[in-house]
Design a protein around this motif. Structure first.
Motif, PDB file in Angstrom:
ATOM      1  N   GLY A 140       0.375  -1.034   0.094  1.00 37.02           N
ATOM      2  CA  GLY A 140       0.053   0.357   0.279  1.00 37.02           C
ATOM      3  C   GLY A 140       0.858   0.961   0.013  1.00 37.02           C
ATOM      4  O   GLY A 140       2.047   1.327  -0.225  1.00 37.02           O
ATOM      5  N   PRO A 141       0.844   2.060   0.440  1.00 33.94           N
ATOM      6  CA  PRO A 141       0.854   3.888   0.125  1.00 33.94           C
ATOM      7  C   PRO A 141       1.723   3.798   1.123  1.00 33.94           C
ATOM      8  O   PRO A 141       2.934   4.128   0.274  1.00 33.94           O
ATOM      9  CB  PRO A 141      -0.452   5.036   0.819  1.00 33.94           C
ATOM     10  N   LEU A 142       1.992   3.284   2.538  1.00 39.10           N
ATOM     11  CA  LEU A 142       2.959   3.170   3.419  1.00 39.10           C
ATOM     12  C   LEU A 142       4.293   2.728   2.665  1.00 39.10           C
ATOM     13  O   LEU A 142       5.649   3.141   2.745  1.00 39.10           O
ATOM     14  CB  LEU A 142       2.673   2.396   4.647  1.00 39.10           C
ATOM     15  N   ALA A 143       4.088   1.414   2.496  1.00 38.24           N
ATOM     16  CA  ALA A 143       5.667   0.664   1.678  1.00 38.24           C
ATOM     17  C   ALA A 143       5.943   1.565   0.657  1.00 38.24           C
ATOM     18  O   ALA A 143       7.325   1.326   0.646  1.00 38.24           O
ATOM     19  CB  ALA A 143       4.866  -0.607   1.758  1.00 38.24           C
ATOM     20  N   VAL A 144       5.123   2.119  -0.444  1.00 44.69           N
ATOM     21  CA  VAL A 144       5.308   2.938  -1.163  1.00 44.69           C
ATOM     22  C   VAL A 144       6.402   3.688  -1.000  1.00 44.69           C
ATOM     23  O   VAL A 144       7.302   4.225  -1.509  1.00 44.69           O
ATOM     24  CB  VAL A 144       3.930   2.906  -2.314  1.00 44.69           C
ATOM     25  N   LEU A 145       6.052   4.833   0.002  1.00 42.37           N
ATOM     26  CA  LEU A 145       6.513   5.445   0.580  1.00 42.37           C
ATOM     27  C   LEU A 145       7.652   5.348   1.381  1.00 42.37           C
ATOM     28  O   LEU A 145       8.747   6.257   0.675  1.00 42.37           O
ATOM     29  CB  LEU A 145       5.252   6.488   1.296  1.00 42.37           C
ATOM     30  N   ALA A 146       7.429   4.557   1.789  1.00 42.50           N
ATOM     31  CA  ALA A 146       8.791   3.737   2.599  1.00 42.50           C
ATOM     32  C   ALA A 146      10.081   3.738   1.971  1.00 42.50           C
ATOM     33  O   ALA A 146      10.658   4.083   1.611  1.00 42.50           O
ATOM     34  CB  ALA A 146       8.574   2.497   3.470  1.00 42.50           C
ATOM     35  N   THR A 147       9.321   2.984   0.313  1.00 50.08           N
ATOM     36  CA  THR A 147      10.717   2.851  -0.105  1.00 50.08           C
ATOM     37  C   THR A 147      11.305   3.899  -1.270  1.00 50.08           C
ATOM     38  O   THR A 147      12.388   4.106  -1.049  1.00 50.08           O
ATOM     39  CB  THR A 147      10.046   2.325  -1.205  1.00 50.08           C
ATOM     40  N   ALA A 148      10.230   4.839  -1.625  1.00 49.31           N
ATOM     41  CA  ALA A 148      10.607   6.101  -2.013  1.00 49.31           C
ATOM     42  C   ALA A 148      11.396   6.914  -1.413  1.00 49.31           C
ATOM     43  O   ALA A 148      12.472   7.587  -2.141  1.00 49.31           O
ATOM     44  CB  ALA A 148       9.050   7.149  -2.805  1.00 49.31           C
ATOM     45  N   LEU A 149      11.214   7.077  -0.028  1.00 49.96           N
ATOM     46  CA  LEU A 149      12.631   7.720   0.636  1.00 49.96           C
ATOM     47  C   LEU A 149      13.607   6.983   0.826  1.00 49.96           C
ATOM     48  O   LEU A 149      14.631   7.442   1.185  1.00 49.96           O
ATOM     49  CB  LEU A 149      11.518   7.558   2.463  1.00 49.96           C
TER      50      LEU A 149
END
Length: 296
Positions: A282-291
């Motif tokens: 979900g969005p959390l995992a996507v944001l974590a990877t992007a960070l």
């Protein structure tokens, strides 16, 4: 051991008052007294002196256990809540001061572009606050920094299952006033500064307790305690000669009146990690990877 009784004990010990703890917890003073008596009966020892209210030796030892135990219980509740909750309409990112970087703007812009209805909030907090609020569900994702041996993960409290992703590692330096006799050194052994005056700034600089552990000495005594997340204020105090601080080199570079002298021993680095509890796509995992990708 009943966690409700343990929470009451922690509140009384922190407040130093049965009546103040009762107001904080929303109980009557009589109920608080009964909770403490029941806990003392369960453990078979006095935990609090009554006049004035203060923990006994056994009470001090119980307080050492109580914080991690209660935090882990809160983390378990938050973890289950996240598991059964509907997809998030809002993400709250907690960032420790030295993990904050302008490069955050790229992944944040990306997630907002791909998830236009998703609300994103960024909170700058002390390191302990980031891990605590992540555990209890107040934060959805954390970006935290700290001191570690090269390639070692940060030492974090036991707050339940977490996904931890390394972001960066960089050199550490002692922030010395420009007029300090060691300011022109190429590097420093921290042990040489064990008897110097230091600023205790646990939310910004490397905590002095960690310096003592890393160096195996009881030195690094504070001349001043700095509470807060404003790095500029800490650097201004160091430049004015109020004490030394250990920080990532890049935080000191270019600051007037300060000279960053790298640490050569013990071998330590400044490390940044992304933390989150949601292992889905979900969005959390996507944001974590992007960070992780953006801040390398």
């Amino acid at each position: 051991m009943d966690p409700h009784l343990l929470r009451t004990f922690v509140a009384v010990a922190r407040c130093g008052s049965f009546s103040e703890a009762a107001r904080e917890l929303g109980y009557t003073q009589s109920a608080v007294s009964q909770h403490i008596a029941a806990l003392e009966n369960d453990l078979g020892t006095l935990l609090l002196q009554r006049r004035p209210v203060s923990p006994t030796v056994a009470g001090v030892r119980l307080l050492e256990h109580a914080g991690p135990l209660l935090l882990r219980l809160d983390a378990a509740r938050a973890d289950i809540t996240r598991l059964i909750a509907a997809p998030a309409a809002r993400i709250t990112l907690g960032v420790s001061p030295l993990a904050m970087t302008s490069r955050l703007t790229v992944p944040l812009a990306g997630i907002r572009r791909t998830q236009p209805l998703l609300e994103v909030a960024v909170r700058v907090l002390g390191r302990e606050a980031v891990t605590r609020e992540l555990a209890t569900g107040t934060l959805d994702l954390g970006l935290i920094d700290g001191m570690a041996a090269p390639n070692d993960p940060l030492h974090l409290p036991d707050i339940g299952p977490l996904t931890t992703m390394a972001v960066t590692e960089g050199p550490l330096a002692v922030a010395l006033p420009a007029q300090h006799p060691l300011a022109d050194r190429a590097n420093l052994d921290l042990a040489d500064l064990a008897d110097a005056r230091w600023i205790d700034a646990p939310d910004t600089a490397v905590p002095l307790a960690q310096l003592r552990t890393a160096s195996g000495t009881n030195g690094y005594r504070p001349s001043l305690r700095y509470e807060g997340t404003d790095i500029r204020g800490l650097l201004a105090l160091a430049a004015a000669g109020h004490g030394l601080a250990l920080l990532p080199t890049q935080a000191i570079d270019g600051i007037p009146g300060l000279s960053p002298v790298p640490v050569c021993a013990p071998r330590l680095v400044h490390r940044t990690e992304v933390l989150h509890s949601d292992t889905s796509d979900g969005p959390l995992a996507v944001l974590a990877t992007a960070l992780t990708a953006a801040t390398r």
